[in-house]
Scaffold this motif. Structure first.
Motif, PDB file in Angstrom:
ATOM      1  N   VAL A 386       0.837  -1.197   0.000  1.00 46.93           N
ATOM      2  CA  VAL A 386       0.000   0.000   0.000  1.00 46.93           C
ATOM      3  C   VAL A 386       0.875   1.251   0.000  1.00 46.93           C
ATOM      4  N   ALA A 387       1.960   1.215   0.783  1.00 45.82           N
ATOM      5  CA  ALA A 387       2.858   2.381   0.850  1.00 45.82           C
ATOM      6  C   ALA A 387       3.589   2.582  -0.467  1.00 45.82           C
ATOM      7  N   ILE A 388       4.152   1.510  -1.038  1.00 48.66           N
ATOM      8  CA  ILE A 388       4.955   1.663  -2.259  1.00 48.66           C
ATOM      9  C   ILE A 388       4.078   1.991  -3.457  1.00 48.66           C
ATOM     10  N   ALA A 389       2.787   1.647  -3.395  1.00 47.69           N
ATOM     11  CA  ALA A 389       1.867   1.978  -4.482  1.00 47.69           C
ATOM     12  C   ALA A 389       1.463   3.449  -4.466  1.00 47.69           C
ATOM     13  N   GLY A 390       1.850   4.172  -3.412  1.00 45.99           N
ATOM     14  CA  GLY A 390       1.586   5.611  -3.372  1.00 45.99           C
ATOM     15  C   GLY A 390       0.269   5.991  -2.730  1.00 45.99           C
ATOM     16  N   PHE A 391      -0.230   5.172  -1.821  1.00 52.35           N
ATOM     17  CA  PHE A 391      -1.463   5.520  -1.136  1.00 52.35           C
ATOM     18  C   PHE A 391      -1.171   6.467   0.021  1.00 52.35           C
ATOM     19  N   PRO A 392      -2.056   7.429   0.263  1.00 51.05           N
ATOM     20  CA  PRO A 392      -1.909   8.240   1.477  1.00 51.05           C
ATOM     21  C   PRO A 392      -2.261   7.378   2.683  1.00 51.05           C
ATOM     22  N   PRO A 393      -1.712   7.683   3.865  1.00 39.79           N
ATOM     23  CA  PRO A 393      -0.906   8.869   4.182  1.00 39.79           C
ATOM     24  C   PRO A 393       0.586   8.602   4.186  1.00 39.79           C
ATOM     25  N   PHE A 394       1.077   7.671   3.393  1.00 40.87           N
ATOM     26  CA  PHE A 394       2.494   7.317   3.425  1.00 40.87           C
ATOM     27  C   PHE A 394       3.327   8.311   2.614  1.00 40.87           C
ATOM     28  N   HIS A 458      10.944   0.894   9.556  1.00 36.69           N
ATOM     29  CA  HIS A 458      10.920   1.514   8.229  1.00 36.69           C
ATOM     30  C   HIS A 458       9.521   2.015   7.867  1.00 36.69           C
ATOM     31  N   LEU A 459       8.532   1.157   8.032  1.00 35.08           N
ATOM     32  CA  LEU A 459       7.170   1.563   7.658  1.00 35.08           C
ATOM     33  C   LEU A 459       6.659   2.665   8.581  1.00 35.08           C
ATOM     34  N   GLY A 460       7.076   2.644   9.839  1.00 37.81           N
ATOM     35  CA  GLY A 460       6.702   3.728  10.744  1.00 37.81           C
ATOM     36  C   GLY A 460       7.292   5.061  10.301  1.00 37.81           C
ATOM     37  N   LEU A 461       8.539   5.046   9.862  1.00 37.03           N
ATOM     38  CA  LEU A 461       9.169   6.279   9.373  1.00 37.03           C
ATOM     39  C   LEU A 461       8.497   6.771   8.094  1.00 37.03           C
ATOM     40  N   VAL A 462       8.153   5.849   7.185  1.00 34.27           N
ATOM     41  CA  VAL A 462       7.493   6.245   5.936  1.00 34.27           C
ATOM     42  C   VAL A 462       6.118   6.843   6.234  1.00 34.27           C
ATOM     43  N   LEU A 463       5.405   6.279   7.200  1.00 37.10           N
ATOM     44  CA  LEU A 463       4.115   6.853   7.606  1.00 37.10           C
ATOM     45  C   LEU A 463       4.313   8.240   8.202  1.00 37.10           C
ATOM     46  N   TRP A 464       5.313   8.397   9.043  1.00 42.41           N
ATOM     47  CA  TRP A 464       5.602   9.696   9.653  1.00 42.41           C
ATOM     48  C   TRP A 464       5.923  10.736   8.586  1.00 42.41           C
ATOM     49  N   LEU A 465       6.740  10.365   7.595  1.00 46.06           N
ATOM     50  CA  LEU A 465       7.098  11.306   6.539  1.00 46.06           C
ATOM     51  C   LEU A 465       5.911  11.657   5.656  1.00 46.06           C
TER      52      LEU A 465
END
Length: 490
Positions: A386-394, A458-465
């Motif tokens: 979901v994150a790498i596909a460009g979905f918000p809020p990542f 890693h996923l926590g940091l990407v969500l934060w960013l």
């Protein structure tokens, strides 16, 4: 300079020590400790340089552009080492590698980190070429670690294709040196990027045009740009999973970094000519083709690691396009995308390694019901995709939104191509993801002891960013944007 020496000497000493240690347990812990000390040196170096400063001397240059990549490289190197210790122990217990082969693995892991850090921090374009070639040699040994016929074939393909590419990059570097001889008084300084950048407007534009073509094709092979990408899916699918994490998360960034450094020189030399944006146009062309082609290839994959390797090619094409587009908004978005893609993709490959162990295979058709078999792995894979596909809020959504906005402002027709490519890639990823995560788990699958801490970080940091970019990071990226484009975004 003490911080820089610590950052570079730590993996060098670590590689030598790890080549001597025969016991698997101490080697794994030492690899982790060396990676942690390297991160300490990188953070110390970042604090020494500061947001607006730079450090030049002893043949090295650290500025806003490369220091954030240095910290990112050391950070991902540490988190991957945390995953690598129990993972490689499990691989050794399965009999896929011997304890002797793990000596090569751990030593080459630190050698790989060393070459990437040298490539990022050197001020000499010749040393940059040597470091990138050194990273190739280190990863060839990692790709062939399992010694299967497929792994050996993938390693040879990687070595040959990247060897040809790096030879072309060498010719482009030689042409750059030739152009410098007519400008710089000291011939020994002809490969210093700092001096060349200060005199870029005096470099021969014809020579620099030709040089950049060779450099783009050469280093573009390492980036994985289409049609120079054939080595990347094979290397991912046949090498150990920790290698895939650092390969996609770090090495591709280093190769793109080299291209952007040369683009800055070419832009300066062509500023007063009829084709001032030649380098940018070439980057946009190669990037857009890579982005679309890789998205289409996602639909045809049957190996889970090959599928995500094509996702890496897609995102590297997007970053290449963004740097070619130029301007502060697109450049800021590209720098942010380098960061969030590295964090997300390395987390995905760590998760994929666990998923392949649960299923006993990398075949997508046989990886089923991960949420039922092992919820932590299943949910991590779902969230990572979901994150790498460009979905918000990542954070990937944020960087892609900035790039789309910049494209609409300057080249609106390309926006349609970008959106189409994003939709194609989204369909390719989720077409395969749904059964792997939600399908019925085959009988006989057993949960594994998964080390998911690096994935959560890693996923926590990407969500934060994605939710809020910290002020210091925004200022950091803005300083790098100003260095590359000559303009501030913030």
């Amino acid at each position: 300079m003490n911080a820089l020496l610590l950052t570079l000497l730590t993996p060098l000493v670590g590689a030598l020590l790890l080549a001597l240690i025969r016991s698997l347990g101490p080697a794994g812990w030492l690899n982790l400790a060396v990676s942690a000390l390297t991160l300490v040196g990188a953070v110390w170096l970042a604090l020494s340089v500061g947001l607006d400063g730079s450090l030049t001397g002893m043949g090295f240059r650290v500025d806003a552009f490369n220091i954030y990549l240095v910290v990112l490289t050391a950070f991902v190197g540490l988190t991957t080492a945390i995953f690598s210790r129990p993972y490689m122990r499990h691989v050794c217990a399965e009999g896929r590698v011997s304890v002797g082969s793990l000596r090569i693995y751990h030593s080459m892991y630190q050698a790989f980190m060393l070459t990437m850090l040298v490539a990022l921090t050197t001020d000499n374009l010749g040393v940059l070429w040597v470091a990138v070639e050194g990273a190739t040699l280190a990863t060839v040994l990692l790709v062939s670690l399992y010694r299967t016929p497929e792994a050996v074939e993938a390693a040879w393909k990687y070595f040959i294709l990247c060897g040809v590419g790096i030879a072309l990059a060498l010719f482009g570097t030689v042409l750059t040196y030739f152009a410098a001889q007519h400008v710089l008084q000291d011939p020994d300084a002809g490969l210093s990027w700092s001096l060349l950048y200060d005199h870029a407007e005096a470099l021969d534009p014809t020579v620099m045009r030709i040089a950049f073509v060779f450099l783009l094709v050469g280093y573009g092979t390492k980036i994985g740009l289409v049609p120079l990408h054939q080595w990347l899916p094979d290397a991912h699918s046949e090498g150990p999973t920790p290698m895939s994490a650092v390969l996609s998360g770090l090495l591709l960034n280093v190769a793109l970094y080299a291209v952007v450094r040369f683009k800055m020189l070419v832009d300066g030399s062509l500023a007063e000519t009829a084709t001032p944006h030649l380098a940018g146009s070439l980057l946009m062309g190669f990037g857009l083709v890579s982005f679309v082609v890789a998205g289409l290839f996602l639909h045809r994959q049957r190996d889970i690691k090959r599928m995500f390797s094509y996702s890496s090619i897609e995102h590297m094409g997007l970053m290449t396009f963004a740097f070619g587009l130029g301007g502060p908004l697109a450049t800021f978005g590209a720098l942010l995308h380098m960061l969030v893609h590295s964090l997300t993709k390395s987390a995905i490959f760590i998760t994929v390694g666990h998923a392949a162990h649960i299923a006993g295979t990398q075949s997508i058709d046989r990886i089923r019901g991960l949420i039922r078999t092992q919820p932590a792995v299943g949910w991590s894979l779902l969230i990572g995709v979901v994150a790498i596909a460009g979905f918000p809020p990542f954070g990937v959504f944020t960087s892609e939104f900035l790039l789309l906005t910049a494209t609409m402002q300057t080249h609106p027709w390309f926006t349609v191509v970008l959106l189409s490519g994003l939709v194609i890639a989204f369909a390719g990823l989720f077409r395969h993801l749904h059964p792997m995560v939600y399908g019925a788990a085959p009988k006989g699958q057993q949960p594994v002891q998964a080390n998911m801490l690096p994935v959560f970080i890693h996923l926590g940091l990407v969500l934060w960013l994605g939710l809020s970019i910290p002020g210091f990071l925004a200022a950091w990226l803005d300083s790098a944007t100003q260095l590359i484009t000559g303009e501030h975004l913030l």
